[in-house]
Write a protein that holds these residues in place. Structure first.
Motif, PDB file in Angstrom:
ATOM      1  N   VAL A  92       0.784  -1.206   0.034  1.00 58.11           N
ATOM      2  CA  VAL A  92      -0.081  -0.178   0.022  1.00 58.11           C
ATOM      3  C   VAL A  92       0.847   1.277   0.014  1.00 58.11           C
ATOM      4  O   VAL A  92       0.628   2.250  -0.743  1.00 58.11           O
ATOM      5  CB  VAL A  92      -1.034   0.107   1.071  1.00 58.11           C
ATOM      6  CG1 VAL A  92      -1.610   1.379   1.206  1.00 58.11           C
ATOM      7  CG2 VAL A  92      -1.843  -1.119   1.008  1.00 58.11           C
ATOM      8  N   SER A  93       2.017   1.254   0.945  1.00 61.38           N
ATOM      9  CA  SER A  93       2.596   2.410   1.224  1.00 61.38           C
ATOM     10  C   SER A  93       3.408   2.933  -0.295  1.00 61.38           C
ATOM     11  O   SER A  93       3.703   4.097  -0.535  1.00 61.38           O
ATOM     12  CB  SER A  93       3.584   2.044   2.225  1.00 61.38           C
ATOM     13  OG  SER A  93       2.854   2.107   3.589  1.00 61.38           O
ATOM     14  N   LEU A 113      -0.472  -9.484   6.338  1.00 62.65           N
ATOM     15  CA  LEU A 113      -0.794  -8.788   5.200  1.00 62.65           C
ATOM     16  C   LEU A 113      -1.861  -7.799   5.117  1.00 62.65           C
ATOM     17  O   LEU A 113      -1.955  -6.824   4.923  1.00 62.65           O
ATOM     18  CB  LEU A 113      -0.776  -9.577   3.910  1.00 62.65           C
ATOM     19  CG  LEU A 113      -0.301  -9.030   2.623  1.00 62.65           C
ATOM     20  CD1 LEU A 113       0.314  -9.923   1.623  1.00 62.65           C
ATOM     21  CD2 LEU A 113      -1.752  -8.742   2.043  1.00 62.65           C
ATOM     22  N   ALA A 114      -3.232  -8.493   5.556  1.00 65.19           N
ATOM     23  CA  ALA A 114      -4.356  -8.027   5.360  1.00 65.19           C
ATOM     24  C   ALA A 114      -4.574  -6.818   6.599  1.00 65.19           C
ATOM     25  O   ALA A 114      -5.028  -5.755   6.360  1.00 65.19           O
ATOM     26  CB  ALA A 114      -5.641  -8.963   5.769  1.00 65.19           C
ATOM     27  N   ALA A 164      -1.905   0.477   7.194  1.00 66.11           N
ATOM     28  CA  ALA A 164      -1.220   1.388   6.370  1.00 66.11           C
ATOM     29  C   ALA A 164      -2.150   2.426   5.519  1.00 66.11           C
ATOM     30  O   ALA A 164      -1.838   3.577   5.502  1.00 66.11           O
ATOM     31  CB  ALA A 164      -0.396   0.849   5.432  1.00 66.11           C
ATOM     32  N   GLY A 165      -3.101   1.858   5.171  1.00 62.39           N
ATOM     33  CA  GLY A 165      -3.948   2.707   4.315  1.00 62.39           C
ATOM     34  C   GLY A 165      -4.550   3.824   5.352  1.00 62.39           C
ATOM     35  O   GLY A 165      -4.675   5.078   4.843  1.00 62.39           O
ATOM     36  N   ILE A 169      -1.937   6.730   5.884  1.00 62.95           N
ATOM     37  CA  ILE A 169      -1.668   7.285   4.731  1.00 62.95           C
ATOM     38  C   ILE A 169      -2.710   8.436   4.649  1.00 62.95           C
ATOM     39  O   ILE A 169      -2.552   9.594   4.304  1.00 62.95           O
ATOM     40  CB  ILE A 169      -1.668   6.418   3.454  1.00 62.95           C
ATOM     41  CG1 ILE A 169      -0.278   5.589   3.510  1.00 62.95           C
ATOM     42  CG2 ILE A 169      -1.706   7.213   2.418  1.00 62.95           C
ATOM     43  CD1 ILE A 169      -0.306   4.622   2.413  1.00 62.95           C
ATOM     44  N   ASP A 170      -3.879   7.874   4.603  1.00 62.85           N
ATOM     45  CA  ASP A 170      -5.158   8.901   4.640  1.00 62.85           C
ATOM     46  C   ASP A 170      -5.043   9.832   5.757  1.00 62.85           C
ATOM     47  O   ASP A 170      -5.351  11.150   5.495  1.00 62.85           O
ATOM     48  CB  ASP A 170      -6.445   8.035   4.894  1.00 62.85           C
ATOM     49  CG  ASP A 170      -6.967   7.176   3.638  1.00 62.85           C
ATOM     50  OD1 ASP A 170      -6.309   7.495   2.531  1.00 62.85           O
ATOM     51  OD2 ASP A 170      -7.817   6.261   3.753  1.00 62.85           O
ATOM     52  N   ALA A 171      -4.415   9.600   6.945  1.00 60.60           N
ATOM     53  CA  ALA A 171      -4.400  10.604   7.834  1.00 60.60           C
ATOM     54  C   ALA A 171      -3.198  11.394   7.945  1.00 60.60           C
ATOM     55  O   ALA A 171      -3.308  12.742   8.342  1.00 60.60           O
ATOM     56  CB  ALA A 171      -4.945   9.888   9.342  1.00 60.60           C
TER      57      ALA A 171
END
Length: 426
Positions: free
Chosen positions: A242-243, A357-358, A364-365, A368-370
């Protein structure tokens, strides 16, 4: 000095190609399922949120149910479990495709994704169990062969994780999103049935003694510790996926994300190849701790990388530590359980990676949004750091007690093969 076994000698072992070829076909779709679901549901329902949630449901179901499939394979044999499993998988994926194309509500997609994930065949664990069965009669002399075999399997795992999503995306974009997921189901069914047909190389089924209950492989404290550390490795995979994409987007080079992640995965493949051809002097416990420490060191720099080139270098360091860590863990778990629980034990480790992983991708998502793309890289270092603390603190649990584990009771159907004594030394 420990004996060194090369890949050439390993692959010349009589009979191994009969299960390696169908196993590759069957495990290639392992990493296609999540990508296939994501592309199809995004296309039909127009929401990344819905698509990622459906994919996460499948991943969690796989992580939780996979070990139970492995336990059944230990008890009843691989073929009797694998055949119905791949059939259920094909039907479940077919139902998911039909519901998505029919624009069914999201809750119905979740209901279809759960059995689709739960029925993913545990081919990697079954192959590792076959390697052990192949060399079991050699006793202590087999330890270097098992180490090389597990290195080979690690490289194969990395290959499937790199190629699987690419293959799913290629079919989805060149044909249709539904075709990508259909290809995953077809490969799983064909490869799984072909693998199950190779009964001669399958491990002996363990027959339980009357009145004696067979404990789960998870009853071993060492297996629980390894599952926890593999969960940390899984957060590295999820957080990185994701990152890296978010970071590449932030600098206007989305297409470079695949290259950066490819360097990460490629580093792991190279390290796995080298691991299998080195005559190690350190114990496998020491190797795992050193590999995990290098993983934490590499992950600790990711968040501070100023550009994609620097991120690729840091990712390479992380990748170089992945394979040695996983190979050491799979080698250790073989020494901690009886023959009748090995497939289950391997699936707990594989399932822990999937669950990590999940979890890692979700966490991470949100970061990232915050807080921006670099914040997502805090997930890999946090997950790996916690795994290292547990590994160092509880490392005594990884030393086999009394020569054999006391996890499974019973005897092998074709006679009890000798345990690979000395696997922790070589």
């Amino acid at each position: 000095m420990p004996a060194r076994v090369g890949y050439g000698a390993l692959l010349r072992t009589p009979g191994v190609w009969t299960f390696l070829v169908p196993a590759l076909v069957a495990r290639l779709p392992y990493a296609m399922l999540g990508m296939g679901i994501l592309l199809l549901v995004k296309d039909t329902h127009g929401s990344y949120g819905t698509a990622s949630t459906v994919a996460a449901v499948a991943a969690v179901a796989q992580a939780l149910v996979g070990p139970q499939t492995g336990r059944l394979a230990d008890r009843y044999g691989q073929a009797p479990v694998l055949v119905p499993t791949v059939v259920v998988h094909a039907l479940s994926v077919g139902a998911l495709i039909a519901l998505a194309l029919g624009h069914a509500p999201a809750w119905s997609l979740f209901l279809a994704a759960a059995p689709a994930g739960a029925s993913v065949p545990q081919i990697g664990a079954m192959v590792r169990a076959r390697w052990i069965s192949t060399f079991s009669a050699e006793g202590a002399a087999a330890a270097p062969k098992v180490s090389t075999a597990f290195a080979f399997e690690s490289v194969t795992d990395e290959f499937t994780f790199v190629i699987g999503p690419i293959l799913a995306a290629a079919v989805a974009t060149s044909v249709s999103p539904a075709a990508g997921l259909a290809a995953e189901a077809a490969l799983t069914l064909a490869g799984g049935l072909a693998f199950a047909a190779q009964r001669r190389t399958a491990p002996a089924r363990v027959v339980r003694e009357p009145g004696v209950r067979q404990a789960s492989a998870l009853a071993s404290p060492g297996v629980r510790l390894l599952a926890g550390t593999f969960l940390g490795v899984g957060t590295v995979f999820g957080g990185m996926q994701v990152s890296v994409n978010a970071f590449a987007d932030s600098v206007g080079q989305h297409g470079a994300a695949g290259t950066v992640y490819g360097v990460f995965a490629g580093g792991s493949m190279v390290a796995g190849v080298l691991y299998g051809v080195i005559a190690w002097r350190r114990s496998v416990q020491q190797r795992m701790i050193l590999g995990y420490a290098l993983l934490v060191l590499g992950c600790s720099t990711l968040w501070a990388m100023p550009n994609l080139v620097a991120l690729s270098v840091a990712g390479l360091v992380c990748g170089l530590a992945i394979a040695p860590t996983l190979i050491s863990g799979y080698t250790l778990v073989e020494t901690l359980v009886e023959d009748g629980a090995k497939t289950e034990a391997f699936t707990w480790l594989t399932g822990a990676i999937g669950l990590g992983l999940a979890t890692g991708s979700t966490a991470a998502g949100q970061l990232i949004d915050a807080h921006g793309p670099s914040a997502g890289f805090l997930v890999p270092v946090t997950g790996a750091g916690l795994g290292l603390v547990a590994l160092v603190t509880l490392r005594g649990l990884l030393v086999p007690r009394g020569g054999r584990g006391a996890v499974a009771a019973g005897s092998a159907e074709r006679g009890a093969p000798g345990r690979l004594v000395g696997a922790t030394e070589g």
